[in-house]
Scaffold this active site. Sequence first.
Site, PDB file in Angstrom:
ATOM      1  N   PRO A  31       0.789  -1.224   0.000  1.00 46.47           N
ATOM      2  CA  PRO A  31       0.000   0.000   0.000  1.00 46.47           C
ATOM      3  C   PRO A  31       0.827   1.282   0.000  1.00 46.47           C
ATOM      4  O   PRO A  31       1.856   1.374   0.649  1.00 46.47           O
ATOM      5  CB  PRO A  31      -0.830  -0.108   1.282  1.00 46.47           C
ATOM      6  CG  PRO A  31      -0.094  -1.052   2.154  1.00 46.47           C
ATOM      7  CD  PRO A  31       0.588  -2.007   1.212  1.00 46.47           C
ATOM      8  N   ASN A  32       0.311   2.218  -0.775  1.00 49.62           N
ATOM      9  CA  ASN A  32       0.822   3.577  -0.890  1.00 49.62           C
ATOM     10  C   ASN A  32       2.137   3.690  -1.643  1.00 49.62           C
ATOM     11  O   ASN A  32       2.607   4.790  -1.894  1.00 49.62           O
ATOM     12  CB  ASN A  32       0.931   4.255   0.491  1.00 49.62           C
ATOM     13  CG  ASN A  32      -0.412   4.292   1.176  1.00 49.62           C
ATOM     14  OD1 ASN A  32      -1.404   4.714   0.582  1.00 49.62           O
ATOM     15  ND2 ASN A  32      -0.468   3.833   2.412  1.00 49.62           N
TER      16      ASN A  32
ATOM     17  N   ARG B 163       4.786  11.011  -2.558  1.00 52.79           N
ATOM     18  CA  ARG B 163       4.515  10.824  -1.122  1.00 52.79           C
ATOM     19  C   ARG B 163       5.769  11.069  -0.292  1.00 52.79           C
ATOM     20  O   ARG B 163       6.791  10.408  -0.497  1.00 52.79           O
ATOM     21  CB  ARG B 163       4.025   9.394  -0.905  1.00 52.79           C
ATOM     22  CG  ARG B 163       3.883   9.006   0.530  1.00 52.79           C
ATOM     23  CD  ARG B 163       3.585   7.516   0.664  1.00 52.79           C
ATOM     24  NE  ARG B 163       3.529   7.143   2.055  1.00 52.79           N
ATOM     25  CZ  ARG B 163       3.813   5.944   2.506  1.00 52.79           C
ATOM     26  NH1 ARG B 163       4.168   4.992   1.681  1.00 52.79           N
ATOM     27  NH2 ARG B 163       3.737   5.688   3.794  1.00 52.79           N
TER      28      ARG B 163
ATOM     29  N   TYR C 148      10.988   9.096   1.208  1.00 60.60           N
ATOM     30  CA  TYR C 148      10.992   8.116   0.122  1.00 60.60           C
ATOM     31  C   TYR C 148      11.658   8.588  -1.164  1.00 60.60           C
ATOM     32  O   TYR C 148      11.777   7.823  -2.109  1.00 60.60           O
ATOM     33  CB  TYR C 148       9.557   7.677  -0.188  1.00 60.60           C
ATOM     34  CG  TYR C 148       8.880   7.033   0.995  1.00 60.60           C
ATOM     35  CD1 TYR C 148       9.230   5.753   1.405  1.00 60.60           C
ATOM     36  CD2 TYR C 148       7.908   7.714   1.718  1.00 60.60           C
ATOM     37  CE1 TYR C 148       8.630   5.163   2.501  1.00 60.60           C
ATOM     38  CE2 TYR C 148       7.293   7.122   2.822  1.00 60.60           C
ATOM     39  CZ  TYR C 148       7.661   5.853   3.202  1.00 60.60           C
ATOM     40  OH  TYR C 148       7.065   5.276   4.279  1.00 60.60           O
TER      41      TYR C 148
ATOM     42  N   ASN D 245       8.066  -5.409  -0.613  1.00 57.88           N
ATOM     43  CA  ASN D 245       7.925  -4.254   0.266  1.00 57.88           C
ATOM     44  C   ASN D 245       6.435  -4.180   0.569  1.00 57.88           C
ATOM     45  O   ASN D 245       5.651  -3.657  -0.230  1.00 57.88           O
ATOM     46  CB  ASN D 245       8.420  -2.969  -0.400  1.00 57.88           C
ATOM     47  CG  ASN D 245       8.368  -1.780   0.533  1.00 57.88           C
ATOM     48  OD1 ASN D 245       7.669  -1.795   1.540  1.00 57.88           O
ATOM     49  ND2 ASN D 245       9.092  -0.743   0.191  1.00 57.88           N
TER      50      ASN D 245
ATOM     51  N   ALA E 282       2.943  -0.679   4.956  1.00 55.22           N
ATOM     52  CA  ALA E 282       2.362  -0.731   6.303  1.00 55.22           C
ATOM     53  C   ALA E 282       1.849  -2.119   6.673  1.00 55.22           C
ATOM     54  O   ALA E 282       1.773  -2.448   7.862  1.00 55.22           O
ATOM     55  CB  ALA E 282       1.239   0.296   6.430  1.00 55.22           C
TER      56      ALA E 282
ATOM     57  N   HIS F 256       3.686  -4.456   9.228  1.00 49.98           N
ATOM     58  CA  HIS F 256       3.528  -4.326  10.669  1.00 49.98           C
ATOM     59  C   HIS F 256       2.177  -4.794  11.173  1.00 49.98           C
ATOM     60  O   HIS F 256       1.930  -4.785  12.381  1.00 49.98           O
ATOM     61  CB  HIS F 256       3.741  -2.857  11.067  1.00 49.98           C
ATOM     62  CG  HIS F 256       4.838  -2.202  10.288  1.00 49.98           C
ATOM     63  ND1 HIS F 256       6.166  -2.562  10.426  1.00 49.98           N
ATOM     64  CD2 HIS F 256       4.805  -1.253   9.332  1.00 49.98           C
ATOM     65  CE1 HIS F 256       6.893  -1.841   9.586  1.00 49.98           C
ATOM     66  NE2 HIS F 256       6.087  -1.040   8.914  1.00 49.98           N
TER      67      HIS F 256
ATOM     68  N   ASP G 255       1.838 -15.399   6.889  1.00 52.97           N
ATOM     69  CA  ASP G 255       1.467 -16.803   6.704  1.00 52.97           C
ATOM     70  C   ASP G 255       1.567 -17.236   5.242  1.00 52.97           C
ATOM     71  O   ASP G 255       1.953 -18.370   4.951  1.00 52.97           O
ATOM     72  CB  ASP G 255       0.049 -17.053   7.213  1.00 52.97           C
ATOM     73  CG  ASP G 255      -0.048 -17.101   8.729  1.00 52.97           C
ATOM     74  OD1 ASP G 255       1.007 -17.159   9.405  1.00 52.97           O
ATOM     75  OD2 ASP G 255      -1.180 -17.075   9.245  1.00 52.97           O
TER      76      ASP G 255
ATOM     77  N   GLU H  56      12.455  -9.348   2.203  1.00 52.93           N
ATOM     78  CA  GLU H  56      11.700  -8.174   2.652  1.00 52.93           C
ATOM     79  C   GLU H  56      12.553  -6.934   2.439  1.00 52.93           C
ATOM     80  O   GLU H  56      13.722  -6.918   2.827  1.00 52.93           O
ATOM     81  CB  GLU H  56      11.359  -8.332   4.132  1.00 52.93           C
ATOM     82  CG  GLU H  56      10.659  -7.145   4.740  1.00 52.93           C
ATOM     83  CD  GLU H  56      10.422  -7.291   6.237  1.00 52.93           C
ATOM     84  OE1 GLU H  56       9.988  -6.308   6.851  1.00 52.93           O
ATOM     85  OE2 GLU H  56      10.679  -8.385   6.808  1.00 52.93           O
TER      86      GLU H  56
ATOM     87  N   HIS I  85      12.594  -2.450   2.537  1.00 52.16           N
ATOM     88  CA  HIS I  85      11.982  -1.170   2.904  1.00 52.16           C
ATOM     89  C   HIS I  85      12.903  -0.065   2.430  1.00 52.16           C
ATOM     90  O   HIS I  85      14.129  -0.174   2.538  1.00 52.16           O
ATOM     91  CB  HIS I  85      11.753  -1.068   4.412  1.00 52.16           C
ATOM     92  CG  HIS I  85      10.820  -2.104   4.912  1.00 52.16           C
ATOM     93  ND1 HIS I  85       9.454  -2.026   4.736  1.00 52.16           N
ATOM     94  CD2 HIS I  85      11.054  -3.279   5.541  1.00 52.16           C
ATOM     95  CE1 HIS I  85       8.893  -3.096   5.259  1.00 52.16           C
ATOM     96  NE2 HIS I  85       9.842  -3.879   5.737  1.00 52.16           N
ATOM     97  N   ILE I  86      12.317   0.977   1.927  1.00 49.57           N
ATOM     98  CA  ILE I  86      13.075   2.116   1.434  1.00 49.57           C
ATOM     99  C   ILE I  86      13.700   2.870   2.603  1.00 49.57           C
ATOM    100  O   ILE I  86      14.863   3.243   2.569  1.00 49.57           O
ATOM    101  CB  ILE I  86      12.165   3.021   0.586  1.00 49.57           C
ATOM    102  CG1 ILE I  86      11.710   2.252  -0.659  1.00 49.57           C
ATOM    103  CG2 ILE I  86      12.865   4.328   0.211  1.00 49.57           C
ATOM    104  CD1 ILE I  86      10.576   2.898  -1.426  1.00 49.57           C
ATOM    105  N   SER I  87      12.897   3.070   3.636  1.00 48.59           N
ATOM    106  CA  SER I  87      13.392   3.787   4.820  1.00 48.59           C
ATOM    107  C   SER I  87      13.892   2.795   5.861  1.00 48.59           C
ATOM    108  O   SER I  87      13.609   1.599   5.795  1.00 48.59           O
ATOM    109  CB  SER I  87      12.274   4.646   5.419  1.00 48.59           C
ATOM    110  OG  SER I  87      11.261   3.826   5.964  1.00 48.59           O
TER     111      SER I  87
ATOM    112  N   ARG J 256      12.060   4.999  12.695  1.00 44.93           N
ATOM    113  CA  ARG J 256      10.770   5.676  12.583  1.00 44.93           C
ATOM    114  C   ARG J 256       9.894   5.323  13.781  1.00 44.93           C
ATOM    115  O   ARG J 256      10.385   4.892  14.812  1.00 44.93           O
ATOM    116  CB  ARG J 256      10.127   5.297  11.241  1.00 44.93           C
ATOM    117  CG  ARG J 256      11.006   5.767  10.067  1.00 44.93           C
ATOM    118  CD  ARG J 256      10.421   5.468   8.734  1.00 44.93           C
ATOM    119  NE  ARG J 256       9.169   6.200   8.567  1.00 44.93           N
ATOM    120  CZ  ARG J 256       8.302   5.937   7.608  1.00 44.93           C
ATOM    121  NH1 ARG J 256       8.534   4.977   6.729  1.00 44.93           N
ATOM    122  NH2 ARG J 256       7.180   6.631   7.507  1.00 44.93           N
TER     123      ARG J 256
ATOM    124  N   ARG K  35       6.491   0.617  13.670  1.00 38.56           N
ATOM    125  CA  ARG K  35       7.162   0.121  12.465  1.00 38.56           C
ATOM    126  C   ARG K  35       8.344  -0.802  12.788  1.00 38.56           C
ATOM    127  O   ARG K  35       8.976  -1.342  11.890  1.00 38.56           O
ATOM    128  CB  ARG K  35       7.644   1.286  11.599  1.00 38.56           C
ATOM    129  CG  ARG K  35       6.517   2.118  11.041  1.00 38.56           C
ATOM    130  CD  ARG K  35       7.025   3.160  10.065  1.00 38.56           C
ATOM    131  NE  ARG K  35       6.038   4.169   9.785  1.00 38.56           N
ATOM    132  CZ  ARG K  35       5.076   4.072   8.860  1.00 38.56           C
ATOM    133  NH1 ARG K  35       4.976   2.987   8.129  1.00 38.56           N
ATOM    134  NH2 ARG K  35       4.221   5.066   8.681  1.00 38.56           N
TER     135      ARG K  35
END
Length: 137
Positions: A9-10, A17, A22, A71, A74, A77, A84, A95, A97-99, A104, A108
């Site tokens: 998402p997002n 954004r 990001y 990625n 949200a 978390h 699963d 996995e 993540h950009i940040s 944060r 998170r």
Amino acid sequence: MKLLLLNGPNLNLLGKREPEIYGSQTFEDYLEKLQQKFKDIQIEYYQSNIEGEIINKLHEVGFDYDGVILNAGAYTHTSVGIGDAIKGISTPVVEVHISNTFGRETFRHQSYISPNAKGVILGFGMQSYDLAIQSFL
């Protein structure tokens, strides 16, 4: 080699954004660079803001692809279901993540993806995806 880059998402808003977190590059522009850099790898891309669609995509590719770079945004978390789904497939998942999620908000710091992932790469901006692809070489 066949890899899927799967964004949650997002992440369709990358480039617009929160550019201070990001960056200002769209994912589509970055994807073109990755495909040029890794010409011998078939890199597919899928993005969804819907948890069930992410799970369905993991089920669809999870026994045939060489790897998934996920990625989950949200959902990382919050989604036991995505965790699963990763546990239930044979294709390894990295996995990303950009940040740096540990730098944060406290919520998170928890990941339902990590316990079932081949590895975790975070905090290197868009280069996190590049590093994840290299982990499959």
